[in-house]
Write an enzyme that holds these catalytic residues in place. Structure first.
Site, mmCIF file in Angstrom:
data_model
loop_
_atom_site.group_PDB
_atom_site.id
_atom_site.type_symbol
_atom_site.label_atom_id
_atom_site.label_comp_id
_atom_site.label_asym_id
_atom_site.label_seq_id
_atom_site.Cartn_x
_atom_site.Cartn_y
_atom_site.Cartn_z
ATOM 1 N N GLY A 194 63.230 -54.766 43.136
ATOM 2 C CA GLY A 194 64.350 -54.791 44.066
ATOM 3 C C GLY A 194 65.405 -53.711 43.858
ATOM 4 O O GLY A 194 66.577 -53.928 44.155
ATOM 5 N N ASN A 221 65.562 -50.986 45.582
ATOM 6 C CA ASN A 221 65.969 -50.604 46.950
ATOM 7 C C ASN A 221 66.887 -51.664 47.551
ATOM 8 O O ASN A 221 67.824 -51.337 48.277
ATOM 9 C CB ASN A 221 64.745 -50.376 47.836
ATOM 10 C CG ASN A 221 64.141 -49.015 47.602
ATOM 11 O OD1 ASN A 221 64.698 -47.995 48.016
ATOM 12 N ND2 ASN A 221 63.019 -48.971 46.900
ATOM 13 N N LYS A 278 53.186 -57.514 51.148
ATOM 14 C CA LYS A 278 52.225 -58.113 52.080
ATOM 15 C C LYS A 278 52.211 -57.283 53.366
ATOM 16 O O LYS A 278 53.255 -56.723 53.737
ATOM 17 C CB LYS A 278 52.656 -59.539 52.444
ATOM 18 C CG LYS A 278 52.340 -60.562 51.384
ATOM 19 C CD LYS A 278 52.870 -61.911 51.775
ATOM 20 C CE LYS A 278 51.918 -62.741 52.612
ATOM 21 N NZ LYS A 278 50.774 -63.258 51.854
ATOM 22 N N ASN A 293 60.671 -50.231 57.234
ATOM 23 C CA ASN A 293 59.993 -50.211 55.929
ATOM 24 C C ASN A 293 60.296 -48.897 55.226
ATOM 25 O O ASN A 293 60.494 -47.869 55.868
ATOM 26 C CB ASN A 293 58.478 -50.323 56.156
ATOM 27 C CG ASN A 293 57.689 -50.297 54.860
ATOM 28 O OD1 ASN A 293 58.044 -50.969 53.886
ATOM 29 N ND2 ASN A 293 56.631 -49.515 54.822
ATOM 30 N N HIS A 299 58.598 -46.208 52.576
ATOM 31 C CA HIS A 299 57.323 -45.834 51.971
ATOM 32 C C HIS A 299 57.542 -44.619 51.069
ATOM 33 O O HIS A 299 58.184 -43.652 51.488
ATOM 34 C CB HIS A 299 56.298 -45.517 53.063
ATOM 35 C CG HIS A 299 54.957 -45.205 52.503
ATOM 36 N ND1 HIS A 299 54.104 -46.182 52.036
ATOM 37 C CD2 HIS A 299 54.341 -44.023 52.271
ATOM 38 C CE1 HIS A 299 53.025 -45.605 51.549
ATOM 39 N NE2 HIS A 299 53.139 -44.302 51.687
ATOM 40 N N ASP A 325 52.095 -48.422 58.125
ATOM 41 C CA ASP A 325 52.822 -47.147 57.959
ATOM 42 C C ASP A 325 52.723 -46.245 59.183
ATOM 43 O O ASP A 325 52.895 -45.022 59.086
ATOM 44 C CB ASP A 325 52.338 -46.381 56.704
ATOM 45 C CG ASP A 325 52.613 -47.144 55.414
ATOM 46 O OD1 ASP A 325 53.654 -47.808 55.338
ATOM 47 O OD2 ASP A 325 51.783 -47.073 54.497
ATOM 48 N N GLU A 331 64.613 -42.457 47.838
ATOM 49 C CA GLU A 331 64.618 -43.821 48.381
ATOM 50 C C GLU A 331 65.992 -44.494 48.402
ATOM 51 O O GLU A 331 66.391 -45.072 49.405
ATOM 52 C CB GLU A 331 63.654 -44.707 47.584
ATOM 53 C CG GLU A 331 62.211 -44.262 47.712
ATOM 54 C CD GLU A 331 61.244 -45.267 47.118
ATOM 55 O OE1 GLU A 331 61.415 -46.467 47.314
ATOM 56 O OE2 GLU A 331 60.300 -44.830 46.432
HETATM 57 C C1 GRF Z 1 59.410 -48.556 46.288
HETATM 58 O O1 GRF Z 1 58.845 -47.393 45.756
HETATM 59 C C2 GRF Z 1 59.155 -48.636 47.771
HETATM 60 O O2 GRF Z 1 59.147 -47.395 48.404
HETATM 61 C C3 GRF Z 1 57.780 -49.232 47.824
HETATM 62 O O3 GRF Z 1 57.763 -50.181 46.771
HETATM 63 C C4 GRF Z 1 58.710 -49.802 45.764
HETATM 64 C C5 GRF Z 1 59.646 -50.954 45.561
HETATM 65 O O4 GRF Z 1 60.544 -50.794 44.498
HETATM 66 N N1 GRF Z 1 57.490 -49.747 49.136
HETATM 67 P P1 GRF Z 1 61.789 -51.757 44.344
HETATM 68 O O5 GRF Z 1 61.274 -53.193 44.306
HETATM 69 O O6 GRF Z 1 62.729 -51.532 45.487
HETATM 70 O O7 GRF Z 1 62.405 -51.383 43.019
#
Ligand code: GRF
Length: 210
Positions: free
Chosen positions: A18, A20, A98, A114, A116, A157, A187
């Protein structure tokens, strides 16, 4: 449906650490996301550290198990119920492991986004998730990778791109080192920026329809 002066209600779907999600929480708290608030965090994994991050910031958080009855996964049924009950306007997939069904995705056009960890259309689609994405980039030998925030449609995607940011690959990179650089340099800034843009757009549309 939003009322006047009401912020866009965001649900963040996670499965892991988590970081992000944390970037989104910080952006709401420091005012860089003006028109949105995180109303709910949902995890597909009961041990996800992201759930603790949400609790620490007083955000409602729940775990939804994948319960397979007669081979039908009830996850999306529960997900839909939780989202409807809280009148969620925007769904953000932030490390959510998922793949959502076509039926589910069609119910939320331009309302699911999303992140990626590559520059789509490179190293994406089914099977390209987590650390594998960075392994693929290093195996191919590209010199630049990055991150993409996009709307979610029925193609994994494959939805419309909102924002992208490039990140340099260095000679001695391992997948883990590269993963960290992509998070740090792309990110964690890109996702809050994209969420803010989408929330502003939703608010604009709401004000036009009032
Ligand atoms: C990130 O690299 C995101 O781009 C991908 O999964 C990872 C999740 O990391 N979809 P976090 O749980 O946000 O630390």
């Amino acid at each position: 449906m939003l009322n006047r002066d009401e912020k866009v209600k965001i649900a963040v779907l996670i499965s892991g650490t988590g970081t992000n999600l944390q970037a989104l929480i910080d952006a709401v708290e420091n005012g860089s996301i003006k028109n949105g608030k995180i109303s709910l965090v949902i995890s597909s994994n009961k041990d996800a550290y992201g759930l603790k991050r949400a609790s620490k910031h007083g955000i409602e958080n729940i775990f939804i198990p994948s319960e397979k009855n007669d081979r039908v996964d009830n996850f999306e049924k529960s997900l839909t119920k939780e989202l409807r009950e809280r009148k969620i306007d925007l769904i953000v997939l932030a490390g959510f492991m998922k793949i959502l069904s076509e039926d589910f995705v069609k119910k939320y056009p331009n309302r699911i986004i999303n992140i990626h960890p590559s520059l789509i259309p490179s190293f994406c689609g089914k099977g390209a998730y987590g650390i594998h994405v960075h392994e693929m980039a290093l195996d191919y030998g590209v010199k630049v990778t990055g991150a993409t925030v996009h709307f979610v449609n029925e193609i994994p995607d494959g939805g419309k791109i909102i924002l992208q940011k490039a990140v340099e690959i260095k000679e001695k990179d391992t997948p883990e080192i590269l993963q960290k650089r992509v998070m740090r340099e792309a990110e964690w800034t890109l996702l809050p920026k994209a969420v803010s843009m989408v929330c502003d757009k939703i608010m604009e549309e709401k004000n036009e329809s009032l």
